[in-house]
Write a protein that holds these residues in place. Structure first.
Motif, mmCIF file in Angstrom:
data_model
loop_
_atom_site.group_PDB
_atom_site.id
_atom_site.type_symbol
_atom_site.label_atom_id
_atom_site.label_comp_id
_atom_site.label_asym_id
_atom_site.label_seq_id
_atom_site.Cartn_x
_atom_site.Cartn_y
_atom_site.Cartn_z
ATOM 1 N N ILE A 40 2.850 -9.214 -6.219
ATOM 2 C CA ILE A 40 3.279 -10.073 -6.361
ATOM 3 C C ILE A 40 4.235 -9.710 -7.514
ATOM 4 O O ILE A 40 5.166 -10.658 -7.455
ATOM 5 N N LEU A 41 4.619 -8.880 -8.475
ATOM 6 C CA LEU A 41 5.555 -8.449 -8.966
ATOM 7 C C LEU A 41 6.939 -8.597 -8.178
ATOM 8 O O LEU A 41 7.551 -8.473 -9.130
ATOM 9 N N ILE A 43 7.876 -10.236 -5.053
ATOM 10 C CA ILE A 43 7.455 -11.296 -4.978
ATOM 11 C C ILE A 43 8.262 -12.233 -6.820
ATOM 12 O O ILE A 43 9.194 -13.103 -6.161
ATOM 13 N N TRP A 44 8.128 -12.254 -7.422
ATOM 14 C CA TRP A 44 8.406 -12.583 -8.855
ATOM 15 C C TRP A 44 9.892 -11.886 -9.381
ATOM 16 O O TRP A 44 10.599 -13.315 -9.052
ATOM 17 N N ASN A 45 9.813 -11.141 -9.053
ATOM 18 C CA ASN A 45 11.150 -10.705 -9.205
ATOM 19 C C ASN A 45 12.176 -10.768 -8.509
ATOM 20 O O ASN A 45 13.178 -10.993 -8.410
ATOM 21 N N HIS A 46 12.025 -10.490 -6.624
ATOM 22 C CA HIS A 46 12.549 -11.590 -5.776
ATOM 23 C C HIS A 46 12.833 -13.243 -5.878
ATOM 24 O O HIS A 46 14.311 -13.169 -5.913
ATOM 25 N N GLN A 47 12.082 -14.004 -6.194
ATOM 26 C CA GLN A 47 12.198 -14.750 -6.678
ATOM 27 C C GLN A 47 13.523 -15.699 -8.281
ATOM 28 O O GLN A 47 14.197 -15.612 -8.011
ATOM 29 N N ARG A 48 13.417 -13.964 -9.040
ATOM 30 C CA ARG A 48 13.822 -14.466 -10.521
ATOM 31 C C ARG A 48 15.404 -13.813 -9.417
ATOM 32 O O ARG A 48 16.482 -14.363 -10.332
ATOM 33 N N THR A 49 15.327 -13.373 -8.909
ATOM 34 C CA THR A 49 16.854 -12.724 -8.365
ATOM 35 C C THR A 49 17.283 -13.944 -7.696
ATOM 36 O O THR A 49 18.230 -13.784 -8.088
#
Length: 221
Positions: A40-41, A43-49
């Motif tokens: 989850i972390l 994916i969240w970081n990837h989406q933020r990037t």
């Protein structure tokens, strides 16, 4: 003497398979939970990037579009001013209706603007002194980029509406500015020049007249 039911302190108690299985399941669940949190972390970081990259890309594209629009505004704004200044000088008499004087002015403007492909001063019927019919002064860049002048009677009547048949002369460059004032024409392929041009035209008037149209100044870019 009966045997002691309790194991001796130095003896290992018998294994409990059920307990070991429960511990293994708990460990697997814990590991799965940790992996889920990590995933989850990630994916969240990837989406933020992605969001940050997309926002930066849009901001950069918007800045480039704005810069390009500002540059075009500057280029075409100065082109319009150049055309209208020439038309104003013809209308006030500051630039006389004289072949040599007009040609000199057109050559100077062509030399000063590398984006300029040609300039036409086209007179209406019987307007130019001594002319019988139409008269134009056209300075343009030839295939070698050299300024070339064409002076005299037009090879076609640019004062009549353009026809729809193939090969009919296109006369909007002359008629539209007279009807509607200074105006841009749609880009067109100049077959003779072998290049795409965009043209801006403005009418000019007889000096000391009550707004009598004398002809059109047209500049090709």
């Amino acid at each position: 003497m009966t045997a002691d039911a309790h194991p001796h302190p130095d003896q290992t108690p018998p294994s409990d398979p059920g307990r070991a299985s429960r511990i293994a399941r708990i460990s697997l669940f814990a590991l799965a939970g940790v992996l889920a949190v990590v995933l989850i972390l990630l994916i969240w970081n990837h989406q933020r990037t992605i969001a940050a990259t997309t926002q930066a890309a849009f901001a950069d594209a918007d800045a480039q579009v704005t810069a390009a629009a500002d540059e075009l505004d500057a280029v075409f704004g100065s082109a319009m001013a150049l055309t209208e200044a020439l038309a104003d000088d013809l209308s006030t008499g500051a630039l006389p209706f004289d072949n040599a004087a007009i040609e000199e002015r057109l050559r100077a403007q062509l030399d000063a603007r590398p984006d300029l492909d040609g300039i036409t001063v086209a007179f209406g019927p019987d307007v130019f002194p001594g002319a019988d019919g139409l008269h134009l002064i056209y300075v343009y860049r030839d295939e070698n980029g050299e300024a070339t002048a064409q002076i005299g009677a037009s090879r076609y009547d640019y004062t009549i509406p353009a026809g729809d048949e193939p090969g009919a002369p296109q006369t909007d460059w002359y008629l539209e500015p007279i009807a509607n004032g200074p105006t841009w024409q749609d880009p067109f392929l100049a077959a003779g020049a072998g290049k795409v041009l965009v043209e801006y035209g403005a009418p000019f008037f007889l000096p000391d007249s009550d707004g009598q149209v004398a002809g059109v100044v047209a500049q090709d870019y």
